[in-house]
Scaffold this active site. Structure first.
Site, PDB file in Angstrom:
ATOM      1  N   CYS B  86     -31.864 -15.683 -67.483  1.00 40.02           N
ATOM      2  CA  CYS B  86     -33.100 -15.153 -66.898  1.00 40.02           C
ATOM      3  C   CYS B  86     -34.241 -16.140 -67.034  1.00 40.02           C
ATOM      4  CB  CYS B  86     -33.474 -13.835 -67.554  1.00 40.02           C
ATOM      5  SG  CYS B  86     -32.072 -12.744 -67.720  1.00 40.02           S
ATOM      6  N   HIS B 335     -37.443  -8.189 -60.849  1.00 42.78           N
ATOM      7  CA  HIS B 335     -36.864  -9.251 -61.674  1.00 42.78           C
ATOM      8  C   HIS B 335     -35.635  -9.852 -61.013  1.00 42.78           C
ATOM      9  CE1 HIS B 335     -35.657 -11.634 -65.006  1.00 42.78           C
ATOM     10  NE2 HIS B 335     -34.948 -10.748 -65.669  1.00 42.78           N
TER      11      HIS B 335
END
Lengths: 351, 388, 134
Positions: B86, B335
């Site tokens: 991420c 996200h």
């Protein structure tokens, strides 16, 4: 007299239980009549993450602990089951690795319906007595399946036991004086390759199956040893339900008191390959030095293995490391309903 | 011997469930906007860093940096994909920064992209699980929500942080996202709604978790000395720092803070010559609500155990004590994992330029972005100021 | 993605640690590791790693019940996992079995042997340690 004996043992029973009432409700059967007819009140059910291998491992680890021996000294492992997780690929290798035994090892899976566990004990005895190995382990474990709606659904349960066989006088807690088997080809109960559930031939499983084989093997043992039923403190007969072992004991001249400590089926169900040897373990839990125990297993197909066992002085010293069968059966018991039972047995169709 | 680096252009593809857009469409949308913002022709670009985490798992597409360069019409320039879970976007930005600072390249595009909605949510959960230790976490079915849930439970146990405080993070970030047209969600939430949302991994509920999103972001970097040729208000990157830690959560020193964050932050503050008190705007990695609370503490904005109360008191809303996640954060804005770290830089640039519209933080002088990979095995911190 | 999601070699490689919590210890600094590490975190290239089997006893540091599983566990949710501090030192992730004992941070556990994952109808069965509250 044979030299081999039991150096240690362990049992394992899953925590889940289903009551006869809960199953009977689904099929609109009379629970009281079934309880009376089968002599059983509830049975054990494996968790979703349990199978014959995990049960054998848990029992084997307890047996190692109880025996006090180093698992590296075990020379053979035989696991008997009618529900081996793989059709091809041994359960015994899983047990071997999970008890951290040596790679120098004889191992195989056995199947002889409910008596594969005692067959393993006999094989281990032969190897120990002949001096080929020092210790052998024989386990019987099952997560047996009863076809929904069939009488077997009330009894087919999950559990197992493991025995370590050795012959050092200082180590055996019970010596096996004699063993004998009675074997015929009798199609009373079977499961074909690929079939999900076993099939049985109804009342044919009784007289020509269970009773003929158990009585024949036991009589042969009594004849060979010269013992009378009264020479035994305890007796354990294969227990597909709560009724058969009582009846066969009576037929052979054994008393209710002799079979009481080993009669586990009424509260855990029929653990198949684990059944008679869990009974033996529960009997050893209470036996004293000098006690004689008679054990006769039964496997459909069919055959019976009978053993004359004599408890030694060593039994008391090893008891501290023992987890008793009745304590295992009582610990953390969790009752489940029929739908959870189906989910645990993976019988809910999802794809 | 390094040069000052500035951001001269930024672009964003709208975050959300972009059913009409694949990787190429998302990358082009963000990339073209950034080029336009910097007044650049495609031929001016010398190097591209592309951040993406799991395009292979999500789309069956690897080799994403070359694809990005191809789609943006860059001719035969070097293009490198950066994968750091991420933190892929933040890590790509840092690589771009290094290549400009070190005088290797002048004009560098940093892109970040993830297209996540073409797979089922359980497949996405599995793909994201690869950011942890596959052999010991994902193999045992331990998901990312579960890892952060265990951090949250421990944080609650050690510091008395409450589920309501966690929920307050989500409420604030959704409030901020209301003012961001690029955000995935334009839906105001109440603490009660968050508390009553479906349990994912206790104590984390659905509305404690950032969503599965599609999106892309791009920034253009140039040496500060030539930045004004392209843009009137270049934003200077005054610090770029990164740290790593064990991939496995259980192997860390403790479960209640992310050490890689504090190490990267400490380095970044030193490079920039600022302290946590100087930060006006921060985009922090709130993949789960507990992650924002830990970030507030690990970045030095609050003492350990104080962050939950601060969120609850409104101290981190826009134009309060410190404005955190003005974009809506990962929770409200979305996200798309590889895009997130670059999107944070885009938001920092808009805030420092005074271009953040309704969500503008008054007098924003110093901004910080914080991008985490996995359960804390990577942390990237950047600090930005308006160039004088 | 129903069968053979992982090749069986990946099971075989990790059988010893997965079955028996066999990890290792750095003889240079006496730090115990589970799962085993190739390189000691403290000693780096000066590591002197020797194998060591853990007792399987420990206590729960944190835990959570997973209700949204990855696709490999699609039929198993909800299930509880935790971080357990083993008596010998290291912290390790594992499943926490249900046995009627209420679990909390600090609950003592011991290792049990269970199936972790069954690869479809025809793939291998992956056995593993799990933790059981005591």
């Amino acid at each position: 007299m044979l030299m081999a004996g039991i150096v240690g043992y362990g049992a394992y029973i899953p925590i889940y239980r289903i009551k006869v009432e809960e199953i009977a409700k689904i099929w609109s059967e009379d629970a009281e009549a079934i309880k009376h007819g089968l002599g059983i009140i509830e049975k054990s059910v494996p968790g979703r993450d349990e199978d014959a291998a995990t049960i054998a491992v848990e029992a084997a680890r307890r047996a190692i602990k109880h025996s006090g021996i180093n698992s590296g000294a075990i020379g053979a492992i035989y696991v008997g089951s009618e529900s081996h997780p793989y059709a091809v690929k041994p359960t015994a290798t899983v047990v071997k690795e999970a008890i951290q035994a040596n790679d120098r090892m004889m191992a195989a899976d056995l199947e002889f319906a409910c008596k594969a566990g005692t067959a393993g004990i006999q094989m281990a005895m032969g190897l120990v007595d002949s001096g080929i190995i020092k210790y052998g382990m024989a386990a019987g474990s099952d997560t047996s399946q009863g076809r929904p709606g069939d009488a077997l659904e009330y009894t087919a349960s999950a559990g197992g036991a493991a025995f370590i066989i050795g012959k050092e006088k200082a180590e055996t807690i019970a010596d096996i004086i004699k063993t004998v088997s009675f074997t015929t080809d009798t199609p009373d109960f079977w499961r074909r390759e690929g079939a999900s559930f076993p099939t049985h031939s109804g009342r044919f499983t009784g007289e020509p199956g269970y009773f003929r084989h158990v009585t024949s093997a036991t009589k042969m043992l009594l004849e060979d040893t010269g013992f009378k039923p009264s020479d035994f403190s305890y007796a354990v007969f294969h227990q597909p339900n709560g009724k058969f072992p009582r009846n066969v004991a009576k037929m052979l001249g054994f008393t209710e008191e002799q079979i009481a400590p080993g009669l586990m089926t009424p509260i855990i169900g029929n653990t198949y390959s684990g059944s008679s040897i869990i009974g033996l373990a529960a009997t050893l839990d209470v036996a004293k030095p000098g006690d004689r125990i008679l054990l006769t297993s039964f496997g459909s197909g069919a055959g019976s293995d009978s053993f004359a066992i004599e408890v030694t002085e060593n039994i008391d010293a090893k008891r501290a490391k023992l987890v008793k069968v009745r304590d295992i059966a009582d610990a953390h018991k969790k009752y489940i309903d029929y739908s959870t039972y189906l989910k645990n047995r993976n019988t809910i169709k999802k794809r | 011997m390094s040069r000052d680096v500035a951001i001269i252009g930024v672009g964003l593809a709208k975050f959300g469930e972009r059913w009409n857009a694949g990787l190429k469409e998302l990358m082009a949308e963000a990339g073209l906007q950034a080029l336009e913002d910097a007044n650049l022709k495609s031929d001016d670009v010398e190097m591209l860093y592309g951040g993406t985490m799991a395009s292979g798992r999500f789309m069956g597409q690897e080799h994403v940096a070359a694809l990005m360069s191809d789609q943006l019409g860059f001719k035969n320039i070097p293009a490198v994909r950066i994968e750091n879970a991420c933190a892929s976007g933040g890590s790509a930005l840092r690589q771009g920064y290094i290549s400009v600072a070190s005088d290797i390249h002048d004009i560098v595009v940093v892109g970040g992209v993830e297209k996540m909605t073409d797979v089922t949510s359980s497949e996405a959960t599995t793909a994201l699980g690869g950011a942890g230790d596959q052999e010991w976490e994902l193999f045992q079915g331990i998901t990312f929500p579960a890892l952060y849930a265990m951090m949250a439970k421990r944080h609650m146990y050690e510091y008395g942080t409450t589920e309501e405080q966690l929920a307050a993070v989500s409420v604030k970030n959704h409030e901020n996202a209301m003012k961001n047209k690029y955000a995935q969600f334009h839906k105001r939430l109440t603490i009660d709604e968050v508390m009553k949302s479906k349990m994912v991994s206790d104590p984390l509920k659905l509305l404690d978790c950032s969503p599965i999103s599609d999106g892309a972001a791009a920034v253009v970097l140039a040496p500060l000395e030539i930045a004004r040729k392209y843009n009137d208000t270049p934003i200077k990157i005054v610090a770029s720092a990164q740290a790593s830690d064990t991939l496995r959560l259980a192997e860390r020193d403790n479960l209640t803070s992310i050490k890689a964050t504090s190490i990267a932050a400490e380095k970044a503050y030193k490079q920039a010559g600022v302290t946590p008190k100087d930060i006006n705007v921060a985009e922090v990695h709130d993949c789960f609500t507990i992650a924002e609370i830990m970030a507030m503490e690990d970045l030095g904005f609050y003492k350990k155990g104080e962050a939950g109360k601060a969120v609850m008191n409104g101290e981190t809303a826009i134009n309060s004590k410190i404005s955190i996640n003005t974009s809506g954060g990962l929770k409200g804005c979305g996200h798309p994992v590889g895009a997130t770290g670059v999107k944070q830089a885009v938001e920092a640039v808009w805030q420092l330029r005074g271009d953040a519209g309704e969500r503008q933080v008054n007098g924003a002088e110093v901004a910080l972005t914080h991008n985490v990979g996995g359960s804390g095995a990577t942390a990237v911190v950047h600090i930005y100021k308006r160039a004088n | 993605m129903i069968t053979m999601e992982k090749p069986s070699a990946s099971l075989w490689r990790k059988i010893k640690p997965r079955y028996n919590l066999s990890g290792n210890i750095c003889k240079n600094c006496s730090t115990a590791y589970f799962p085993p590490r190739i390189v000691c975190r403290k000693c780096g290239r000066n590591s002197k790693m020797e194998s060591m089997t853990f007792s399987g006893n420990g206590e729960i540091i944190s835990f959570t019940e997973i209700r949204v599983p990855p696709d490999t566990f699609r039929d198993e949710a909800p299930y509880t996992v935790g971080v357990v501090k083993l008596d010998e030192g290291p912290l390790v992730e594992g499943h926490i079995l249900e046995n009627g004992i209420k679990i909390d941070i600090g609950t003592k556990v011991k290792a049990a042997f269970r199936k972790m994952y069954v690869d479809g109808e025809e793939g291998p069965i992956y056995y593993h340690y799990k933790f059981e509250p005591v």
